[in-house]
Every structure is written in C-alpha cells, then in structure tokens.
Design a protein around this motif. Structure first.
Motif, mmCIF file in Angstrom:
data_model
loop_
_atom_site.group_PDB
_atom_site.id
_atom_site.type_symbol
_atom_site.label_atom_id
_atom_site.label_comp_id
_atom_site.label_asym_id
_atom_site.label_seq_id
_atom_site.Cartn_x
_atom_site.Cartn_y
_atom_site.Cartn_z
ATOM 1 N N MET A 64 5.226 -6.072 0.826
ATOM 2 C CA MET A 64 6.172 -4.975 1.080
ATOM 3 C C MET A 64 5.523 -4.018 2.070
ATOM 4 O O MET A 64 4.452 -3.470 1.787
ATOM 5 N N SER A 65 6.158 -3.824 3.215
ATOM 6 C CA SER A 65 5.536 -2.979 4.234
ATOM 7 C C SER A 65 6.589 -2.492 5.210
ATOM 8 O O SER A 65 7.295 -3.296 5.818
ATOM 9 N N GLN A 66 6.670 -1.183 5.379
ATOM 10 C CA GLN A 66 7.580 -0.630 6.371
ATOM 11 C C GLN A 66 7.220 -1.164 7.742
ATOM 12 O O GLN A 66 8.037 -1.733 8.442
ATOM 13 N N CYS B 212 0.849 -1.201 0.000
ATOM 14 C CA CYS B 212 0.000 0.000 0.000
ATOM 15 C C CYS B 212 0.886 1.253 0.000
ATOM 16 O O CYS B 212 2.023 1.213 0.471
ATOM 17 N N GLY B 213 0.317 2.343 -0.495
ATOM 18 C CA GLY B 213 0.957 3.657 -0.382
ATOM 19 C C GLY B 213 2.351 3.679 -0.979
ATOM 20 O O GLY B 213 2.609 3.173 -2.085
ATOM 21 N N THR B 214 3.267 4.257 -0.228
ATOM 22 C CA THR B 214 4.642 4.390 -0.695
ATOM 23 C C THR B 214 5.290 3.026 -0.923
ATOM 24 O O THR B 214 6.097 2.858 -1.847
ATOM 25 N N GLN C 283 13.687 0.263 0.814
ATOM 26 C CA GLN C 283 12.934 -0.784 0.093
ATOM 27 C C GLN C 283 13.453 -0.911 -1.343
ATOM 28 O O GLN C 283 13.666 -2.015 -1.855
ATOM 29 N N LEU D 169 2.201 11.908 -3.988
ATOM 30 C CA LEU D 169 1.704 11.405 -2.690
ATOM 31 C C LEU D 169 2.330 12.196 -1.540
ATOM 32 O O LEU D 169 1.639 12.614 -0.599
ATOM 33 N N LYS D 170 3.629 12.435 -1.627
ATOM 34 C CA LYS D 170 4.318 13.171 -0.556
ATOM 35 C C LYS D 170 3.729 14.573 -0.405
ATOM 36 O O LYS D 170 3.498 15.043 0.698
ATOM 37 N N GLU E 33 0.160 14.391 1.160
ATOM 38 C CA GLU E 33 -0.021 13.977 2.542
ATOM 39 C C GLU E 33 0.532 14.958 3.555
ATOM 40 O O GLU E 33 -0.026 15.079 4.638
ATOM 41 N N VAL F 162 5.276 10.402 9.539
ATOM 42 C CA VAL F 162 4.203 9.676 8.840
ATOM 43 C C VAL F 162 4.544 9.522 7.356
ATOM 44 O O VAL F 162 4.267 8.492 6.742
ATOM 45 N N ALA F 163 5.152 10.549 6.772
ATOM 46 C CA ALA F 163 5.542 10.459 5.363
ATOM 47 C C ALA F 163 6.784 9.573 5.254
ATOM 48 O O ALA F 163 7.834 9.878 5.813
ATOM 49 N N SER F 164 6.638 8.509 4.528
ATOM 50 C CA SER F 164 7.740 7.557 4.424
ATOM 51 C C SER F 164 8.841 8.111 3.512
ATOM 52 O O SER F 164 8.565 8.561 2.402
ATOM 53 N N GLY G 230 5.072 -3.541 8.550
ATOM 54 C CA GLY G 230 4.796 -4.978 8.653
ATOM 55 C C GLY G 230 3.447 -5.267 9.289
ATOM 56 O O GLY G 230 3.156 -6.413 9.654
ATOM 57 N N THR H 31 0.388 -3.466 8.071
ATOM 58 C CA THR H 31 -0.697 -2.890 7.272
ATOM 59 C C THR H 31 -1.744 -3.970 6.982
ATOM 60 O O THR H 31 -1.434 -5.014 6.401
ATOM 61 N N VAL I 267 -1.295 1.536 9.386
ATOM 62 C CA VAL I 267 -2.715 1.421 9.048
ATOM 63 C C VAL I 267 -3.172 -0.011 9.301
ATOM 64 O O VAL I 267 -3.167 -0.852 8.409
HETATM 65 O O1 M6R Z 1 3.820 0.308 6.732
HETATM 66 P P1 M6R Z 1 3.503 0.213 5.272
HETATM 67 O O2 M6R Z 1 4.697 0.376 4.404
HETATM 68 O O3 M6R Z 1 2.723 -1.004 4.922
HETATM 69 O O4 M6R Z 1 2.560 1.457 4.992
HETATM 70 C C1 M6R Z 1 1.975 1.651 3.745
HETATM 71 C C2 M6R Z 1 1.423 3.042 3.611
HETATM 72 O O5 M6R Z 1 0.465 3.288 4.605
HETATM 73 C C3 M6R Z 1 2.514 4.110 3.713
HETATM 74 O O6 M6R Z 1 3.533 3.900 2.793
HETATM 75 C C4 M6R Z 1 1.898 5.502 3.477
HETATM 76 O O7 M6R Z 1 1.451 5.618 2.163
HETATM 77 C C5 M6R Z 1 2.911 6.588 3.818
HETATM 78 N N1 M6R Z 1 2.326 7.530 4.715
HETATM 79 C C6 M6R Z 1 3.366 7.357 2.628
HETATM 80 O O8 M6R Z 1 4.303 8.330 2.958
#
Ligand code: M6R
Length: 606
Positions: free
Chosen positions: A343-345, A297-299, A404, A481-482, A485, A395-397, A347, A349, A603
């Motif tokens: 793929m998840s920062q 999801c997302g980034t 990644q 996206l950046k 958000e 919050v912004a990745s 882990g 989501t 999330v």
């Molecule tokens: O933890 P995750 O990598 O699964 O999160 C996915 C997205 O919620 C996350 O990348 C989101 O889009 C960021 N806020 C973007 O900067």
C-alpha cells in the motif's frame, strides 16, 4: 528522496528546469541547484533552502543554455548547505543524484589517497570524482560511466553532464525511479512522469540496473549486463491542472476539501452503482486467498490497519498488517496461498517496495493499492488497485488516505461476497453505504469552523493524546501522526483499552485528550475511558456522532459532532476532523504546512 531532472534541449532550458523542479519539490526541499554547459564549460547555480532561493540566485545570474540538469534535495549525507547542494561538479563531470551510495566512505578514502580533494560532505561527490577519473584515462563517456557504475553500491538515480559533450546526458537507475521522456528533437530524464509532464507525455521507465545515454533524438538504454535494452514508451496523461492550489492557501487544505469528489471517483471505480454490486477490477478471486499480508509505511500503514478490521469482519479472511521497514528485515515466514498487498500513495517508498519483493521472491501473489499507477510498485505486481485521487502534493497525506480506505472497503465487500459471507441483499446494502460516504465526508468538512476554534487551544499544547477503539484506534495513530508532522506537537495515538497500561500517567489538565468515538459497538468502552480521563483532570475533546453526543458522559471540554455513519464508513468520516484539526493547528502555529521540516513526500531511501 531527492528530485532530479535533465533536458537535452533545443531552446533555453533554465526556466524549464525550474518548472520541473517545482513539480519535484515534494521529494525534498533542503536545497536546489541546476548545472549547464556554456561553451563547453560546466556552470552551476545552487542555493540552500526552498526552490525560491535558487530562483532568486538565477535572477541575478542566469544560466543561458539549452542542455542542463537540476536537483531538489532531501539531505542524507551532509547538512543542507550550499556546498552540499547538487549538482556536484568535479573536473569534466556535473552530477545530480537521488539515493545513497552505501560504499561512499571506502571510495572516498581511496580517492583522497589518490590525491583527489573533496568539496562537500555528500556521498554523491564520489560519483563525480570516479567518473572524472575514468574520463581522464581517455575512456569515452559511456565506457567511463559503465566503469563508474561498477564501483557503486547502494541506491541511486543519477543524471550527469560531461564537459565538452554539449548535447549529451548520462543517466542510471539502481533503486530510485527514473523516467525518460521523448520530445520533438529534445529528450528528458526525470525522477517521475510528473516532472516531465510540461514537456512530453511519451515516457519510458528505466528498470533497476539500467543506464542510458541521451542526445537530442533518442536514449540508448542498456541493462545491468550492458546489453542494449528496449523499454516501452507509454503515453502518460498530463496532470498539470491537478497540481494547482486554486483558491486554497495550501495543498493540504485543498486536498482535504477534494476528498468528497476524490472518494466518489475512487468508489466509482470499485462498484457498479446502478446494480448496487461491488466490482473490483483486476480479476483476483478472493475465495482462493487464504491470508492477506499488507505492507506499508506511515499513513498508508494506518490505512492498512483499518482495512484489516474491515476485511476480517466482512470476509473472515485473516489479514496481517506490518510496517514495511520492520517486515523486510525480520525474516517473516511466508504462507502459501497468501496475497501480499503493498500500500503506497507514491508507489516508490523504498521499504514498501523491498517488503513486496521479499514476498514475491518467496512465491506470494502480489497486489498494490497505489496512487501513482506508473510507479515502481505498481509496475511490479500481479494486480494494481489504483486509488484515483489525483496527485497528492501536501506532504501530509489526506485524500490518499481516504481513497486507500475506500478501496480497502470495496475489497472487503468483494472478499466477503467471494467467500460466501455476504449475500446479495447485504452486498447491495454495503455498496449503498459506501456510495453514501462522499456525502458524509462533505458534511464532516462542514465542521471546519468549529475545529478552527479547537485548534486555537490545541496549538498551545506541548503534548496531545489521541484515543480510540477498533478502527478508531488506528485513526488515533493517524491523528497523532498528522499533528506531529505538520504542527510539531508531540502527540501519541493509543488504543483506548491500553490507557490504564501506561498512557493514563500522561493525563493532566494541560494535555488535550482527543477521543474518537462514534456510537458503535465500542462506544460504551470509549465513554468509560473518557470518564477515567476526566476524573484525573484531563481536558477531553470528544469527537463523536449525534447518538454518541447524546450518550456521552458530561464534562468534556468540547464535543465535536460528526455526521452519523454506518460502521463500514465511519473511519472515512472521522478522518476529516482529525485532518482539519492538524491543518488548523499548523496554520495557527505558522508552520510550513505543505513542506514541513525534515520531511519529504516520497521516501525512496530506507
Ligand atoms: O507514498 P507512501 O504512501 O508509500 O508513503 C508512506 C509514508 O511516507 C506517508 O504516508 C507519510 O507517513 C505521510 N507523510 C503521512 O502524512
């Protein structure tokens, strides 16, 4: 997406609950609250808004107790007001919850019909009423809890105090994660290991369906059938230092600047620099893989799209990338011989986890590219590929994204080698290019002052259009996206080839058009798009490299010259200007960079 913490302690708990909630604020910051038991009576303090509001309340009215629970909220049901803030107290029960009780409406109707009066608009309050009602029948706490859990549908992590049971906390997990911490005469429960970091490094993770009762000495854990369960205690390294902002104003700023070192750490774990060989951990044989499915999801999704370019090009291995929330519900056909990569920062989501499980249930081999190596996703897969960038708090990745992409680059080289598409000479060349990326990222950070000036202009815009081709089309999505958000500017990211199929209608002299175009095989096409935009009065910000700057059509409003790089790592290098631009636009607009409105870092609800 809320953060929860509970402590069965021997010393005052208020400050420690707050310390933990600070570490959990990345999960939500709509309101916060704590509850404790004082002389057998449940008391709570709550405040809407950030944690500092709750701290102000506690300064006026402290809670002097040694056992308590705390919560930081990302609102799902009910506005972010004090009355909807957790903990919810009903009779003998104080509850904090992360997740959604999906059948709350029918339960609420039943409870109201039975004469119960609700004080909030939340789904969570039904849990407190149900449990209080069970306790009122004379059931002991654990039995009453079991009966309550049997009524709940949905996703939940719960942490509960029972009035009159001074030294006990109840906890349950169904979906969102919950960790149990073991101390010296104290026990803890929290949304993640980070929350428990200040107290202990001995941590066990509840499995889905588990519930537990904690006292001073231990946690009795039960699985979903009610049978006692043994969850292994792991020693989890403390990462307190990495949570400091240092001299930076914001975590996002720090995390952008952390990237050269972060990527170096990541890359070092995936290559052998002395032998110039790729060395991917986990033992997966790419020659046996017929297809890769990336879900994210997302980034993280955008990183996956960049990975697709690299893996298909270097390894001739087909890659599908899909947004997890779409993938999980469209009943995709699963191919044997395919590998799913989650793929998840974080882990954690929810959609990514569900998409992963969909694939696993249908027999796919699984891997995860994660930052949080003790997360649910990391613990669910056959192979874990950690990104090693340290906790990401903004919050912004940013640094997780480049880490990644670094991992995916190494995987692409490894897959190319395993499938005979890359010989030893090419492997050495690619590995050396990858090893050089952190230096180029550091050079790109040197563009910060120039980008600050551009940000002053962009911050006045209502809309922004990002364009790019190839991997830069993915980066265009990330740039947009950046901006959205953290600076709340409407931005669109488009593959530049799509320009004439619609978005060109947006071009006017008020809308900055940011074109990402290093001097690669797509450059000439991107330069043509630039001319088309300028012919219609568009104000172009052209982000390129020295060769691109020399060959660009005249007339751009601004040309940003990033360091020259091999196409293998150009997405890594070009990430930096788009991150810096979003950051400085947000700062100039006075936005809350690390905690933008309505968002949460993790999330854990769909
Ligand atoms: O933890 P995750 O990598 O699964 O999160 C996915 C997205 O919620 C996350 O990348 C989101 O889009 C960021 N806020 C973007 O900067």
């Amino acid at each position: 997406m809320c953060g929860i913490i509970g402590i069965v302690g021997t010393s005052p708990v208020q400050g420690r609950l707050i310390e933990s909630l600070k570490r959990l604020e990345y999960r939500g910051y709509d309101s916060a609250g704590i509850a404790a038991q004082i002389n057998g009576v449940l008391e709570r303090r709550r405040a809407p808004g950030k944690l500092r509001e709750l701290e102000a309340v506690l300064e006026r009215e402290p809670l002097n107790a040694t056992t308590g629970i705390g919560h930081t909220r990302w609102a799902t049901h009910g506005a972010p007001t004090e009355r909807n803030a957790h903990p919810h107290i009903v009779g003998r029960v104080a509850v904090v919850h992360n997740g959604i009780i999906e059948n709350f409406a029918e339960l609420k109707a039943e409870l109201i019909a039975a004469g119960r009066v609700f004080q909030s608009d939340t789904d969570t309050e039904v849990v407190a009423h149900l449990l209080d009602a069970e306790l009122a029948t004379g059931l002991p706490p654990l039995e009453a809890f079991k009966a309550t859990l049997a009524r709940l549908r949905g996703a939940f992590a719960l942490c509960i105090l029972i009035g009159g049971e001074d030294e006990v906390i109840l906890a349950a997990r169904n979906g969102p994660p919950l960790a149990i911490g073991y101390g010296d005469g104290e026990m803890y429960v929290g949304s993640d290991g980070l929350a428990l970091g200040p107290f202990t490094n001995r941590i066990a993770y509840l499995e889905d369906g588990d519930f537990a009762i904690l006292d001073h000495d231990t946690a009795r854990i039960f699985d979903q059938t009610g049978a006692p369960a043994d969850r292994p205690i792991k020693i989890v390294p403390a990462s307190a230092v990495m949570m400091e902002k240092g001299n930076y104003r914001h975590f996002m700023e720090k995390e952008i600047h952390d990237q050269p070192e972060g990527c170096q750490r990541t890359i070092a774990a995936y290559v052998d620099p002395l032998a110039s060989l790729v060395a991917v951990p986990g033992g997966l044989d790419f020659s046996t893989i017929e297809r890769i499915q990336i879900v994210a999801c997302g980034t993280s999704y955008i990183a996956g799209v960049i990975g697709r370019y690299l893996i298909e090009q270097l390894a001739d291995l087909p890659v599908d990338v899909e947004i997890a929330s779409e993938f999980r519900y469209r009943q995709p056909s699963i191919r044997s011989g395919a590998l799913v990569i989650a793929m998840s920062q974080s882990g954690e989501t929810a959609d990514t986890l569900a998409a992963l499980r969909y694939c696993q249930e249908r027999g796919m081999k699984s891997a995860a590219i994660v930052n949080a190596t003790e997360s649910t996703i990391a613990r669910s897969v056959d192979v874990v590929w950690p990104i090693h960038c340290g906790p990401e708090i903004g919050v912004a990745s940013t640094k997780a994204f480049t880490a990644q992409v670094s991992v995916l680059t190494a995987l692409a080289i490894a897959a190319g080698k395993a499938r005979g598409r890359i010989d030893a000479i090419e492997e050495a060349r690619l590995v050396n290019v990858l090893l050089g990326a952190p230096r180029l990222i550091a050079e790109a950070i040197g563009l910060e002052d120039a980008i600050k000036d551009i940000a002053a202009e962009v911050s006045k815009a209502r809309d922004v259009l990002y364009l790019g081709r190839g991997p830069m089309s993915a980066l265009a999505l990330e740039g947009a996206l950046k901006l959205k958000e953290i600076s709340y500017i409407h931005a669109e990211g488009y593959a530049a080839g799509e320009l004439k199929h619609g978005p060109i209608a947006l071009v006017d002299d008020q809308t900055p058009i940011i074109i990402l175009a290093p001097f690669d095989s797509w450059f000439e096409k991107s330069a043509s798009n630039m001319s088309e935009v300028m012919a219609r009065g568009g104000q172009v910000i052209f982000i390129t490299d020295p060769d691109g700057a020399r060959h660009a059509p005249a007339g751009a409003k601004v040309v940003v010259t990033a360091p020259s790089s091999d196409p293998l790592v150009s997405a890594l290098v070009m990430s930096v200007p788009i991150q810096l631009l979003a950051y400085h636009v947000a700062v100039q607009k006075g936005a809350d960079v690390d905690q933008p409105r309505n968002l949460a870092k993790s999330v854990t609800v769909e």
